[in-house]
Design a protein around this motif. Structure first.
Motif, PDB file in Angstrom:
ATOM      1  N   GLN A 181      54.970  65.179  56.888  1.00 19.14           N
ATOM      2  CA  GLN A 181      54.958  65.948  58.134  1.00 19.14           C
ATOM      3  C   GLN A 181      55.601  67.311  57.914  1.00 19.14           C
ATOM      4  OE1 GLN A 181      57.328  64.211  61.260  1.00 19.14           O
ATOM      5  NE2 GLN A 181      58.848  63.401  59.839  1.00 19.14           N
ATOM      6  N   ARG A 182      55.234  68.224  58.788  1.00 19.67           N
ATOM      7  CA  ARG A 182      55.562  69.623  58.526  1.00 19.67           C
ATOM      8  C   ARG A 182      56.685  70.133  59.413  1.00 19.67           C
ATOM      9  NH1 ARG A 182      49.528  71.668  59.536  1.00 19.67           N
ATOM     10  NH2 ARG A 182      49.919  70.283  61.296  1.00 19.67           N
ATOM     11  N   TRP A 183      57.550  70.959  58.826  1.00 19.66           N
ATOM     12  CA  TRP A 183      58.404  71.819  59.614  1.00 19.66           C
ATOM     13  C   TRP A 183      57.537  72.961  60.143  1.00 19.66           C
ATOM     14  CZ3 TRP A 183      63.242  70.495  60.891  1.00 19.66           C
ATOM     15  CH2 TRP A 183      63.861  69.496  60.130  1.00 19.66           C
ATOM     16  N   ARG A 184      58.005  73.640  61.179  1.00 22.38           N
ATOM     17  CA  ARG A 184      57.198  74.696  61.768  1.00 22.38           C
ATOM     18  C   ARG A 184      57.043  75.889  60.827  1.00 22.38           C
ATOM     19  NH1 ARG A 184      58.300  79.355  64.349  1.00 22.38           N
ATOM     20  NH2 ARG A 184      60.526  78.885  64.344  1.00 22.38           N
ATOM     21  N   TYR A 185      58.124  76.222  60.079  1.00 21.08           N
ATOM     22  CA  TYR A 185      58.113  77.465  59.314  1.00 21.08           C
ATOM     23  C   TYR A 185      59.062  77.342  58.129  1.00 21.08           C
ATOM     24  CZ  TYR A 185      57.620  82.564  58.772  1.00 21.08           C
ATOM     25  OH  TYR A 185      57.316  83.815  58.308  1.00 21.08           O
ATOM     26  N   ALA A 186      58.789  78.083  57.087  1.00 22.76           N
ATOM     27  CA  ALA A 186      59.669  78.141  55.918  1.00 22.76           C
ATOM     28  C   ALA A 186      59.801  79.577  55.460  1.00 22.76           C
ATOM     29  CB  ALA A 186      59.118  77.283  54.783  1.00 22.76           C
ATOM     30  N   GLN A 187      61.001  79.951  55.027  1.00 18.35           N
ATOM     31  CA  GLN A 187      61.240  81.243  54.381  1.00 18.35           C
ATOM     32  C   GLN A 187      61.992  80.966  53.094  1.00 18.35           C
ATOM     33  OE1 GLN A 187      62.887  83.767  57.587  1.00 18.35           O
ATOM     34  NE2 GLN A 187      61.847  85.476  56.620  1.00 18.35           N
ATOM     35  N   MET A 188      61.337  81.171  51.966  1.00 16.30           N
ATOM     36  CA  MET A 188      61.910  80.839  50.676  1.00 16.30           C
ATOM     37  C   MET A 188      61.955  82.073  49.786  1.00 16.30           C
ATOM     38  SD  MET A 188      62.741  77.656  50.846  1.00 16.30           S
ATOM     39  CE  MET A 188      62.412  76.217  51.869  1.00 16.30           C
ATOM     40  N   GLN A 189      63.147  82.415  49.329  1.00 16.48           N
ATOM     41  CA  GLN A 189      63.365  83.611  48.528  1.00 16.48           C
ATOM     42  C   GLN A 189      62.661  83.547  47.178  1.00 16.48           C
ATOM     43  OE1 GLN A 189      66.623  83.741  46.077  1.00 16.48           O
ATOM     44  NE2 GLN A 189      67.482  85.678  46.795  1.00 16.48           N
ATOM     45  N   ASN A 202      70.116  89.114  44.142  1.00 12.88           N
ATOM     46  CA  ASN A 202      69.098  90.080  43.706  1.00 12.88           C
ATOM     47  C   ASN A 202      67.722  89.447  43.519  1.00 12.88           C
ATOM     48  OD1 ASN A 202      71.004  92.214  43.574  1.00 12.88           O
ATOM     49  ND2 ASN A 202      71.664  91.495  41.556  1.00 12.88           N
ATOM     50  N   GLY A 203      67.524  88.270  44.106  1.00  9.12           N
ATOM     51  CA  GLY A 203      66.230  87.606  43.988  1.00  9.12           C
ATOM     52  C   GLY A 203      65.308  87.956  45.134  1.00  9.12           C
ATOM     53  N   GLY A 204      64.062  87.577  44.991  1.00  8.85           N
ATOM     54  CA  GLY A 204      63.083  87.722  46.063  1.00  8.85           C
ATOM     55  C   GLY A 204      62.661  89.142  46.378  1.00  8.85           C
ATOM     56  N   LYS A 205      62.842  90.053  45.442  1.00  9.11           N
ATOM     57  CA  LYS A 205      62.546  91.455  45.740  1.00  9.11           C
ATOM     58  C   LYS A 205      61.048  91.724  45.898  1.00  9.11           C
ATOM     59  CE  LYS A 205      66.766  93.469  43.878  1.00  9.11           C
ATOM     60  NZ  LYS A 205      67.366  94.452  42.956  1.00  9.11           N
ATOM     61  N   GLU A 206      60.218  90.764  45.514  1.00  9.91           N
ATOM     62  CA  GLU A 206      58.777  90.931  45.730  1.00  9.91           C
ATOM     63  C   GLU A 206      58.381  90.593  47.165  1.00  9.91           C
ATOM     64  OE1 GLU A 206      59.181  86.815  43.700  1.00  9.91           O
ATOM     65  OE2 GLU A 206      60.367  88.625  44.033  1.00  9.91           O
ATOM     66  N   PHE A 207      59.351  90.069  47.939  1.00 11.78           N
ATOM     67  CA  PHE A 207      59.088  89.711  49.328  1.00 11.78           C
ATOM     68  C   PHE A 207      59.787  90.678  50.278  1.00 11.78           C
ATOM     69  CE2 PHE A 207      59.177  85.534  46.986  1.00 11.78           C
ATOM     70  CZ  PHE A 207      57.791  85.419  46.887  1.00 11.78           C
ATOM     71  N   ASP A 208      59.548  90.503  51.569  1.00 13.58           N
ATOM     72  CA  ASP A 208      60.173  91.401  52.539  1.00 13.58           C
ATOM     73  C   ASP A 208      61.683  91.194  52.581  1.00 13.58           C
ATOM     74  OD1 ASP A 208      60.929  89.552  54.945  1.00 13.58           O
ATOM     75  OD2 ASP A 208      58.876  88.992  54.466  1.00 13.58           O
ATOM     76  N   VAL A 209      62.399  92.139  53.185  1.00 14.03           N
ATOM     77  CA  VAL A 209      63.869  92.152  53.160  1.00 14.03           C
ATOM     78  C   VAL A 209      64.452  90.896  53.785  1.00 14.03           C
ATOM     79  CG1 VAL A 209      65.922  93.358  53.980  1.00 14.03           C
ATOM     80  CG2 VAL A 209      63.990  94.669  53.144  1.00 14.03           C
ATOM     81  N   ASN A 210      63.864  90.417  54.889  1.00 14.94           N
ATOM     82  CA  ASN A 210      64.407  89.240  55.553  1.00 14.94           C
ATOM     83  C   ASN A 210      64.226  87.991  54.698  1.00 14.94           C
ATOM     84  OD1 ASN A 210      64.027  86.868  57.777  1.00 14.94           O
ATOM     85  ND2 ASN A 210      65.452  88.436  58.485  1.00 14.94           N
ATOM     86  N   THR A 211      63.075  87.848  54.062  1.00 10.71           N
ATOM     87  CA  THR A 211      62.812  86.680  53.220  1.00 10.71           C
ATOM     88  C   THR A 211      63.717  86.674  51.992  1.00 10.71           C
ATOM     89  OG1 THR A 211      60.521  86.645  53.988  1.00 10.71           O
ATOM     90  CG2 THR A 211      60.996  85.424  51.976  1.00 10.71           C
TER      91      THR A 211
END
Length: 306
Positions: A89-97, A123-132
């Motif tokens: 089953q699913r959570w509504r949303y995920a944000q993973m760095q 310093n990770g996740g720089k390929e994604f948006d600032v919030n992610t």
């Protein structure tokens, strides 16, 4: 001569009207600005709230339960979502760095149990948006309304390696609010923060239909939940009755001990949709004294109080 005198009087009256109009605009603008800088709390007599029996509620079947035995899943998401599986089953949303920001692993205390591991890298996740970049986070569904009453239970594990004392805060559990039309994102009305190995709970409210952009002078309150114990499962239970008008309830237990008991309080925002859960690691400063942060979660459960 009289004609010029009359003309002069009319000119004077017109000038006075203009001055009065300018004064009116200044007073109105000043009043609106002040109103925008201070949350409204209409004090009223509150009858004592009959508190629910927390044990009775938690002995019933949860409305939502997630044990991570088959992995994790989300309906929507941003960032590195490689490790989610469509089998559960699913959570509504995920944000993973990163792709490694959310994985299920064996419980360090029980090799027959699987748990959720959240990982945040400096310093990770720089390929994604600032919030992610700031998050390794899962999110639940929206509340039915801004006066929803609910109980949440979490098992949380802070490993010694990966969760060293850090003077840069991280939110590990939060309930965020969904802004109405024309509103911008606001601070979470309830959040559990970890800083320097101390767990601090913060809650706030706003009764206005539209919170103005840039507003940051919240009427917030805090409570200490104690030391961030390492290498041991901690159980946290939250009883929340959302109500921005002053009939709210907030009770929190840590390992069965009541740490927070607040009732007849204002908590939450004047929104059409109720608050929603977010948990994991949210490095809102996007900084740390350490290269990485790690936290484990298990047995996330929700009971809706009818």
């Amino acid at each position: 001569m009289h004609r010029y005198k009359a003309f002069g009087e009319k000119k004077m009256i017109l000038k006075l009207k203009r001055i009065l109009f300018v004064v009116f605009i200044l007073v109105t603008t000043s009043s609106c600005y002040y109103s925008a800088q201070k949350p409204h709390f209409q004090t009223q007599r509150m009858s004592p709230i009959k508190l629910i029996d927390i044990d009775r509620v938690m002995n019933t079947t949860p409305d939502w339960a997630y044990d991570f035995e088959q992995g994790w899943n989300s309906e929507y998401g941003k960032g590195g979502l490689r490790n989610k599986t469509l089998k559960v089953q699913r959570w509504r949303y995920a944000q993973m760095q990163s792709d490694d920001a959310g994985v299920t692993i064996l419980d360090p205390k029980n090799k027959h149990n699987h748990v959720m591991k959240f990982l945040w890298l400096k310093n990770g996740g720089k390929e994604f948006d600032v919030n992610t970049q700031k998050k390794a986070h899962l999110y639940g569904n929206f509340g039915k309304d801004n006066k929803q009453e609910e109980v949440w239970s979490f098992n949380v594990y802070f490993p010694t390696t990966g969760m060293e004392a850090d003077n840069k805060s991280e939110i590990v559990i939060q309930w965020h609010a969904q802004p109405d039309q024309y509103e911008v994102t606001r601070n979470p009305p309830l959040a559990l923060d970890n800083r320097n190995d101390q767990l601090t709970l913060t809650w706030l409210y706003d009764q206005r239909g539209i919170t103005p952009p840039g507003f940051d002078r919240w009427y917030s309150q805090t409570a200490e939940l104690g030391e961030t114990t390492k290498d041991k499962w901690i159980n946290l239970v939250f009883h929340i009755k959302w109500d921005p008008y002053g009939s709210g309830v907030l009770r929190v237990w840590r390992d069965g001990q009541l740490k927070v008991q607040q009732q007849n309080i204002a908590i939450g925002f004047n929104d059409k949709i109720g608050a929603y859960l977010g948990f994991g690691i949210y490095k809102f400063e996007n900084d740390s004294q350490h290269k990485q942060r790690t936290i484990l979660f298990d047995e996330v459960k929700q009971w809706l109080v009818k």
